[in-house]
Design a protein around this motif. Structure first.
Motif, short mmCIF file in Angstrom:
data_model
loop_
_atom_site.label_atom_id
_atom_site.label_comp_id
_atom_site.label_asym_id
_atom_site.label_seq_id
_atom_site.Cartn_x
_atom_site.Cartn_y
_atom_site.Cartn_z
N ASP A 2 -82.10 -31.53 16.34
CA ASP A 2 -82.69 -31.64 15.00
C ASP A 2 -81.65 -32.16 14.00
O ASP A 2 -80.78 -31.42 13.54
CB ASP A 2 -83.19 -30.26 14.55
CG ASP A 2 -83.84 -30.31 13.18
OD1 ASP A 2 -83.96 -31.42 12.62
OD2 ASP A 2 -84.21 -29.24 12.66
N PRO A 3 -81.76 -33.44 13.62
CA PRO A 3 -80.77 -34.03 12.71
C PRO A 3 -80.75 -33.37 11.33
O PRO A 3 -79.75 -33.45 10.62
CB PRO A 3 -81.19 -35.49 12.58
CG PRO A 3 -82.14 -35.75 13.68
CD PRO A 3 -82.76 -34.44 14.05
N VAL A 4 -81.86 -32.71 10.96
CA VAL A 4 -81.88 -32.04 9.65
C VAL A 4 -80.81 -30.94 9.62
O VAL A 4 -80.08 -30.77 8.65
CB VAL A 4 -83.29 -31.45 9.37
CG1 VAL A 4 -83.28 -30.61 8.10
CG2 VAL A 4 -84.32 -32.58 9.25
N LYS A 5 -80.70 -30.22 10.75
CA LYS A 5 -79.67 -29.17 10.86
C LYS A 5 -78.26 -29.75 10.80
O LYS A 5 -77.36 -29.17 10.20
CB LYS A 5 -79.82 -28.43 12.20
CG LYS A 5 -80.86 -27.33 12.17
CD LYS A 5 -80.73 -26.46 13.41
CE LYS A 5 -81.96 -25.57 13.55
NZ LYS A 5 -82.18 -25.22 14.95
N ARG A 22 -77.33 -32.46 9.29
CA ARG A 22 -77.04 -32.85 7.91
C ARG A 22 -76.72 -31.61 7.07
O ARG A 22 -75.78 -31.62 6.26
CB ARG A 22 -78.22 -33.62 7.31
CG ARG A 22 -77.86 -34.18 5.97
CD ARG A 22 -78.98 -34.91 5.29
NE ARG A 22 -78.49 -35.45 4.02
CZ ARG A 22 -79.22 -36.10 3.16
NH1 ARG A 22 -80.49 -36.34 3.41
NH2 ARG A 22 -78.71 -36.55 2.03
N ALA A 23 -77.52 -30.54 7.29
CA ALA A 23 -77.30 -29.31 6.52
C ALA A 23 -75.92 -28.71 6.81
O ALA A 23 -75.32 -28.06 5.95
CB ALA A 23 -78.40 -28.29 6.84
N SER A 72 -85.34 -40.42 13.70
CA SER A 72 -85.22 -39.04 13.21
C SER A 72 -83.95 -38.88 12.36
O SER A 72 -83.95 -38.16 11.37
CB SER A 72 -85.26 -38.04 14.36
OG SER A 72 -84.17 -38.20 15.21
N ILE A 73 -82.88 -39.58 12.73
CA ILE A 73 -81.66 -39.51 11.90
C ILE A 73 -81.91 -40.21 10.57
O ILE A 73 -81.51 -39.71 9.51
CB ILE A 73 -80.44 -40.09 12.66
CG1 ILE A 73 -80.05 -39.14 13.79
CG2 ILE A 73 -79.26 -40.32 11.70
CD1 ILE A 73 -78.88 -39.57 14.63
N ALA A 95 -84.71 -40.46 8.99
CA ALA A 95 -85.54 -39.59 8.16
C ALA A 95 -84.72 -38.44 7.58
O ALA A 95 -84.83 -38.11 6.40
CB ALA A 95 -86.71 -39.05 8.99
N ALA A 96 -83.86 -37.83 8.42
CA ALA A 96 -83.07 -36.68 7.96
C ALA A 96 -82.05 -37.07 6.89
O ALA A 96 -81.75 -36.29 5.99
CB ALA A 96 -82.36 -36.02 9.15
N TYR A 97 -81.51 -38.29 7.01
CA TYR A 97 -80.45 -38.71 6.09
C TYR A 97 -80.97 -39.65 4.99
O TYR A 97 -80.18 -40.12 4.16
CB TYR A 97 -79.30 -39.38 6.86
CG TYR A 97 -78.41 -38.38 7.57
CD1 TYR A 97 -78.81 -37.81 8.79
CD2 TYR A 97 -77.19 -37.98 7.03
CE1 TYR A 97 -78.00 -36.89 9.44
CE2 TYR A 97 -76.37 -37.06 7.70
CZ TYR A 97 -76.79 -36.53 8.89
OH TYR A 97 -75.99 -35.62 9.53
#
Ligand code: ZN
Length: 258
Positions: free
Chosen positions: A169-172, A174-175, A211-212, A214-216
């Motif tokens: 999960d790229p969101v994690k 980034r967080a 996905s990256i 979208a997350a970034y």
């Protein structure tokens, strides 16, 4: 060469007897890991156009870990641009002491002669970071990283990079504070792309780019250029240009000029 660079895949498992044509047909630059020095020895005589074979000693493979020999590794390393798959795995039957001994030797060799290196750390994230700190190996690429947020911050302090597959999960990421310039894509074919979009094959990292992106908050086409710039910078910093296949050399130059 077309104006668009092909996808990159920094960690895939590929049968060592695959035909050169099948590899070229993937339409991607694939970093294919091996599991033992013997396996690498065999593929090191191939001359694939857009595949870079990794010098590996898989932590899950008893025969490979037993047979690891530091001098032999050092000799094979001379012509290898890429090291993988290496690392630690607490679910492996190989005693962790032996795994640690092997990884310490590998990281020390790479600290002395820099290479792209893909490191596995399943249930051993902290110990892997300890060894990186101890040996001074630089810009280690942590593959399928599952460390805690504080371990991720330590990994960043140690200059590590992260190769990301479709199961992550790229969101994690980034967080946890990882900049997009410390990320590279992987499939970890055939494990990491089990739920991926078809075709499920090495080099198919379009879903990771998306996905990256979208997350970034970055356009997916731009994401691929960022990956190529990151990769090309590593090649230059580590002095690996001459060790790459000619077609991949051209692509790194193109990426830098882009
Ligand atoms: Zn793997």
């Amino acid at each position: 060469m077309s104006r668009t660079l092909p996808p990159l895949d920094l960690h895939a498992h590929v049968a060592t007897d695959i035909t050169p044509r099948a590899l070229e047909g993937l339409g991607a630059v694939v970093f294919a890991v091996t599991r033992s020095l013997d396996e690498y020895d065999k593929v090191s005589r191939r001359s694939d156009a857009v595949t870079v074979w990794g010098l590996g000693c898989h932590p899950g493979l008893m025969t490979a870990q037993r047979a690891y020999d530091e001098d032999r590794f050092g000799a094979l390393l001379e012509k290898a641009a890429f090291v993988g798959e290496v690392g630690l795995d607490r679910s492996s039957r190989v005693p962790i002491e032996r795994q640690t001994e092997v990884l310490e030797s590998v990281l020390s060799a790479v600290a002395a002669s820099p290479r792209l290196i893909s490191v596995h750390s399943y249930r051993a994230t902290n110990l892997v970071l300890e060894l990186i700190a101890q040996t001074g190996a630089e810009h280690v690429i942590l593959h399928w990283w599952l460390g805690t947020e504080s371990e991720t911050k330590r990994a960043l302090d140690l200059g590590c990079m992260f190769s990301v597959n479709q199961s992550m999960d790229p969101v994690k990421l980034r967080a946890a504070g990882i900049p997009i310039t410390s990320l590279l894509p992987e499939t970890d074919h055939p494990s990491g792309n089990r739920c991926g979009t078809s075709p499920r094959q090495p080099g198919q990292t379009l879903d990771v780019e998306r996905s990256i992106g979208a997350a970034y908050g970055v356009d997916p086409a731009r994401v691929r250029d960022i990956f190529w710039k990151t990769f090309s910078a590593e090649v230059d910093t580590k002095g690996l240009f001459a060790l790459l296949p000619p077609a991949v050399q051209k692509m790194t130059r193109f990426a830098q000029a882009k």
